[in-house]
Design an enzyme around this catalytic site. Structure first.
Site, PDB file in Angstrom:
ATOM      1  N   ASP A  20       0.370  -0.689   0.128  1.00 55.90           N
ATOM      2  CA  ASP A  20      -0.020   0.285  -0.059  1.00 55.90           C
ATOM      3  C   ASP A  20       1.021   1.329   0.003  1.00 55.90           C
ATOM      4  O   ASP A  20       1.836   1.110   0.854  1.00 55.90           O
ATOM      5  CB  ASP A  20      -0.976  -0.245   1.347  1.00 55.90           C
ATOM      6  CG  ASP A  20      -2.503   0.682   1.108  1.00 55.90           C
ATOM      7  OD1 ASP A  20      -1.972   1.745  -0.351  1.00 55.90           O
ATOM      8  OD2 ASP A  20      -2.438   1.409   2.522  1.00 55.90           O
ATOM      9  N   ASN A  68     -10.573  -3.159  -6.273  1.00 60.92           N
ATOM     10  CA  ASN A  68      -9.701  -1.732  -7.111  1.00 60.92           C
ATOM     11  C   ASN A  68     -10.141  -1.202  -8.318  1.00 60.92           C
ATOM     12  O   ASN A  68     -10.132  -0.165  -8.608  1.00 60.92           O
ATOM     13  CB  ASN A  68      -8.302  -2.269  -7.859  1.00 60.92           C
ATOM     14  CG  ASN A  68      -7.180  -2.262  -6.293  1.00 60.92           C
ATOM     15  OD1 ASN A  68      -6.746  -2.721  -5.946  1.00 60.92           O
ATOM     16  ND2 ASN A  68      -7.683  -1.024  -5.364  1.00 60.92           N
TER      17      ASN A  68
END
Length: 245
Positions: A20, A68
């Protein structure tokens, strides 16, 4: 990096990483988010090599989640292209180093060109046993569990499996990670402290390590810090210390 037999006993055999912070890393430098993802691939290369050197046998990287798809179309397209380029560029060297590549996640939504190169990478490294590299792409933990349950239900409906035959081992064998050990250590970069639908079944007894380091800056030293923290954890799996009163 040198390593003794005693060192290996405290090394997690399966490490999972939520990579991340690529977008924030790029934004801090006034660059587009796609630039951060590109730099994140360089961190992948560093960590894959370091993990093998440190005695880790299985590494699972969270690259693209089922959620996503909600990102801008150009960013999604860039992530697909980066995945394709990484596998194509590194396949030969990974194969020579004894790495077995697996792509876990839902395959139906992959572009044809990516699905083709993913299949090639898995086929060409299927006999390798030195190191397992799993890339979670178009992956969601709930989706994986749901697909496993559906496949088992189909087997029951076809008369190939009885309900009573389904235990934890059978269910684990229906998951994308079939044949691999459960996660010992899960790492998340960028300061966030959640697992974001990642390896929900496999991480049941995992230790967690959260770091503020953004993924493009994650390197061998950061991985070593996570492993050192892991060594100091008391893993009881619901029991108590042997010396406890």
């Amino acid at each position: 990096m040198s390593e003794t037999a005693s060192d290996r006993t405290s090394v997690p055999q399966h490490v999972a990483i939520i990579m991340d912070g690529n977008g924030r890393w790029a934004q801090q430098r006034g660059r587009p988010r796609t630039f951060g993802h590109s730099k994140g691939v360089e961190a992948v290369r560093r960590v894959v090599e370091a993990a093998g050197d440190m005695g880790i046998h299985t590494l699972t990287l969270f690259s693209f989640s089922t959620e996503n798809w909600n990102r801008p179309a150009d960013e999604v397209g860039a992530l697909f292209e980066l995945m394709k380029r990484y596998v194509a560029a590194d396949l030969k060297s990974l194969k020579q180093r004894g790495v077995r590549i697996r792509i876990i996640g839902r395959r139906e939504d992959l572009r044809e060109d990516l699905a083709e190169i993913v299949g090639q990478a898995e086929a060409e490294t299927a006999s390798n046993t030195d190191f397992n590299l799993n890339i979670a792409f178009n992956y969601g933990g709930r989706d994986e569990i749901l697909r496993a349950a559906q496949n088992l239900a189909r087997a029951i409906h076809a008369g190939d499996l009885s309900v009573d035959a389904i235990d934890e081992g059978r269910f684990s064998g229906a998951l994308d990670t079939a044949g691999l050990p459960d996660v010992d250590l899960m790492i998340r970069t960028s300061g966030e402290q959640r697992i974001s639908n990642f390896l929900l079944w496999q991480a049941a007894y995992a230790e967690f390590h959260f770091t503020d380091v953004l993924w493009p800056d994650f390197d061998e030293a950061e991985l070593a810090r996570a492993l050192e923290a892991f060594k100091n954890r008391d893993r009881r799996y619901g029991g108590v210390d042997a010396g406890a009163a």
